[in-house]
Enzyme design. Structure first.
Site, PDB file in Angstrom:
ATOM      1  N   GLU A  90      -9.626  -0.530  12.212  1.00  0.00           N
ATOM      2  CA  GLU A  90     -10.394  -1.417  11.320  1.00  0.00           C
ATOM      3  C   GLU A  90     -10.247  -2.898  11.677  1.00  0.00           C
ATOM      4  OE1 GLU A  90      -8.729  -0.890   7.370  1.00  0.00           O
ATOM      5  OE2 GLU A  90      -6.714  -1.353   8.087  1.00  0.00           O
ATOM      6  N   GLN A  95      -6.386   8.727   4.829  1.00  0.00           N
ATOM      7  CA  GLN A  95      -5.248   8.676   5.764  1.00  0.00           C
ATOM      8  C   GLN A  95      -3.915   8.449   5.049  1.00  0.00           C
ATOM      9  OE1 GLN A  95      -6.631   6.085   9.440  1.00  0.00           O
ATOM     10  NE2 GLN A  95      -7.908   5.706   7.667  1.00  0.00           N
ATOM     11  N   ARG A  96      -3.985   7.939   3.829  1.00  0.00           N
ATOM     12  CA  ARG A  96      -2.749   7.594   3.100  1.00  0.00           C
ATOM     13  C   ARG A  96      -2.430   8.578   1.992  1.00  0.00           C
ATOM     14  NH1 ARG A  96      -3.446   1.380   1.700  1.00  0.00           N
ATOM     15  NH2 ARG A  96      -3.092   2.142  -0.396  1.00  0.00           N
ATOM     16  N   GLY A 154       0.843  -1.202   0.000  1.00  0.00           N
ATOM     17  CA  GLY A 154       0.000   0.000   0.000  1.00  0.00           C
ATOM     18  C   GLY A 154       0.873   1.245   0.000  1.00  0.00           C
ATOM     19  N   ARG A 188     -23.374   7.760  15.052  1.00  0.00           N
ATOM     20  CA  ARG A 188     -22.982   7.934  13.648  1.00  0.00           C
ATOM     21  C   ARG A 188     -21.565   7.398  13.482  1.00  0.00           C
ATOM     22  NH1 ARG A 188     -27.630   8.879  13.473  1.00  0.00           N
ATOM     23  NH2 ARG A 188     -28.716  10.634  12.479  1.00  0.00           N
ATOM     24  N   ARG A 218     -24.451  13.134  20.324  1.00  0.00           N
ATOM     25  CA  ARG A 218     -24.339  11.812  19.699  1.00  0.00           C
ATOM     26  C   ARG A 218     -23.068  11.077  20.105  1.00  0.00           C
ATOM     27  NH1 ARG A 218     -26.019  13.937  13.701  1.00  0.00           N
ATOM     28  NH2 ARG A 218     -28.227  13.362  13.812  1.00  0.00           N
ATOM     29  N   ASP A 278       0.843   2.171   9.071  1.00  0.00           N
ATOM     30  CA  ASP A 278       0.441   1.363  10.235  1.00  0.00           C
ATOM     31  C   ASP A 278       1.483   1.364  11.350  1.00  0.00           C
ATOM     32  OD1 ASP A 278      -1.746   0.741   8.736  1.00  0.00           O
ATOM     33  OD2 ASP A 278      -1.129  -1.301   8.259  1.00  0.00           O
ATOM     34  N   THR A 331       6.493  -6.557   1.573  1.00  0.00           N
ATOM     35  CA  THR A 331       7.616  -6.186   0.686  1.00  0.00           C
ATOM     36  C   THR A 331       8.954  -6.522   1.338  1.00  0.00           C
ATOM     37  OG1 THR A 331       6.253  -4.389  -0.143  1.00  0.00           O
ATOM     38  CG2 THR A 331       8.604  -4.245  -0.615  1.00  0.00           C
TER      39      THR A 331
HETATM   40  O1  F6P Z   1      -0.871  -1.411   5.236  1.00  0.00           O
HETATM   41  C1  F6P Z   1      -1.348  -0.163   4.998  1.00  0.00           C
HETATM   42  C2  F6P Z   1      -2.848  -0.170   4.847  1.00  0.00           C
HETATM   43  O2  F6P Z   1      -3.252   1.163   4.619  1.00  0.00           O
HETATM   44  C3  F6P Z   1      -3.610  -0.763   6.024  1.00  0.00           C
HETATM   45  O3  F6P Z   1      -3.759   0.105   7.108  1.00  0.00           O
HETATM   46  C4  F6P Z   1      -4.917  -1.123   5.379  1.00  0.00           C
HETATM   47  O4  F6P Z   1      -5.559  -2.166   6.049  1.00  0.00           O
HETATM   48  C5  F6P Z   1      -4.508  -1.547   4.004  1.00  0.00           C
HETATM   49  O5  F6P Z   1      -3.275  -0.942   3.731  1.00  0.00           O
HETATM   50  C6  F6P Z   1      -5.500  -1.184   2.933  1.00  0.00           C
HETATM   51  O6  F6P Z   1      -5.077  -1.743   1.757  1.00  0.00           O
HETATM   52  P1  F6P Z   1      -5.667  -1.401   0.313  1.00  0.00           P
HETATM   53  O7  F6P Z   1      -5.140  -0.063  -0.086  1.00  0.00           O
HETATM   54  O8  F6P Z   1      -5.166  -2.499  -0.531  1.00  0.00           O
HETATM   55  O9  F6P Z   1      -7.157  -1.365   0.463  1.00  0.00           O
END
Ligand code: F6P
Length: 342
Positions: free
Chosen positions: A222, A274-275, A10, A266, A162, A127, A105
């Site tokens: 998650e 986040q990425r 990712g 909610r 809420r 992560d 990786t």
């Molecule tokens: O490993 C990084 C990460 O962002 C995790 O936090 C998340 O579970 C996963 O990759 C999501 O992967 P993808 O982008 O394949 O949905």
């Protein structure tokens, strides 16, 4: 020297900063060349490359994502493709490979290293779950983004009295949830490392409203799971990489909470926001230092190693040790939230 570089798994903020750092260090300190393999291990398997010189990395420091592209590749394909990858590296005259990635990786990098390929690894992941390094770049950015979002959710939760549950990334490790929760003053933090007791969560929510509090903010990783037998969580099976498919734990917990406490709930799933986007200054610096030290290690023949942050210094650690165990949140770190949650 000719260095091969690839970004796998990712993506995460700071990957472009590392690529820039490796290319600049290789060219300016050593007069070395860098070849990029496209889309992670897939580019190495399929012999897809791009030359990287100083002009090619101009402006990359602040840019999110990875200019090389990234992909996940199933471990069986990598195992079977080992001779192919060695052949491609030899054909391009690559002296050292610098793979940048997370657990998957770096495990593949270790495999190549054991097969005799000169490798220096660089850890990345939002992560923050790679062993032997205090931090990975991407994490600080993800926590900053999550914190800003949770700050915003506080005010709307307050207006409507809420419960707001925020689902953040974190498959096996709850580092983002832990840090974003602490930084934003969340009232509840649920992480994969410690299955949650739904009765206890309901008790906490009711208690807060009973004593006159205006709202409840819960941060849920998650990968968090309920204690067996306390709440049904839909099973999504596993994907082709052996990763558990998530089915929305925060949403399901929210429905349960609403049913049991009568409070309005909610759910917000932050997901890939986040990425995305530009790395924080902390991540730009860490990525730049990782790239610099990995390139020095490559020229000094320190193969089979990974760069790591230990305290404030960048050190080399054996790849074998780094991939042996995931770095998860310890009970002691989780206990630190006690005075600020509940
Ligand atoms: O490993 C990084 C990460 O962002 C995790 O936090 C998340 O579970 C996963 O990759 C999501 O992967 P993808 O982008 O394949 O949905």
């Amino acid at each position: 020297m000719r260095i091969g570089i690839l970004t796998g798994g990712g993506d995460c903020p700071g990957l472009n900063a590392v690529i820039r750092s490796v290319v600049r260090t290789a060219a300016s300190h050593y007069g070395s060349e860098v070849i990029g393999f496209r889309d992670g291990w897939r580019g190495l398997l399929e012999d897809r490359t791009t030359p990287l010189d100083i002009a090619a990395v101009d402006g990359l420091l602040t840019r999110g994502g990875t200019t090389l592209g990234s992909a996940r590749v199933a471990p069986e394909l990598l195992d079977a493709g080992l001779p192919q990858m060695k052949g491609v590296l030899a054909a391009h005259g690559i002296d050292v490979l610098i793979p940048i990635g997370g657990e998957g990786t770096l495990t593949a990098a270790h495999l190549l290293s054991r097969a005799g390929v000169p490798v220096v690894g660089i850890p990345k992941t939002i992560d923050n779950d790679i062993g032997e390094t205090d931090l990975t770049f991407g994490f600080d950015t993800a926590v900053s983004i999550a914190t800003e979002m949770i700050d915003r959710l506080h005010t709307t939760a307050e207006s409507h009295q809420r419960v707001l549950l925020v689902e953040v990334m974190g498959r096996h490790a709850g580092w983002i949830a832990l840090h974003a929760g602490l930084a934003s003053g969340a009232h509840l933090t649920l992480v994969p490392e410690e299955p949650f007791d739904v009765d206890e969560v309901c008790r906490l929510v009711s208690a807060r409203f009973d004593r006159g509090d205006s709202h409840v903010i819960g941060v849920v990783a998650e990968g968090a799971t309920p204690l067996p037998g306390t709440m049904a969580l839909r099973d999504g099976g596993v994907d082709e990489y052996g990763h558990r498919r998530f089915t929305g734990v925060a949403q399901q917990l929210g429905e349960e909470l609403e049913r049991r406490t009568g409070k309005e709930v909610r759910t917000t799933v932050l997901g890939h926001v986040q990425r995305g986007g530009t790395p924080t200054s902390f991540d730009r610096v860490l990525a730049t230092r990782f790239g610099l030290h990995a390139t020095i290690a490559a020229h000094e023949g320190a193969y089979g190693q990974m760069v790591a942050l230990r305290g404030t210094e960048i050190e080399l650690v054996p790849l074998e040790k780094a991939v042996a165990t995931l770095k998860t949140v310890s009970p002691a770190r989780l206990a630190e939230t006690g005075a600020f949650t509940g």
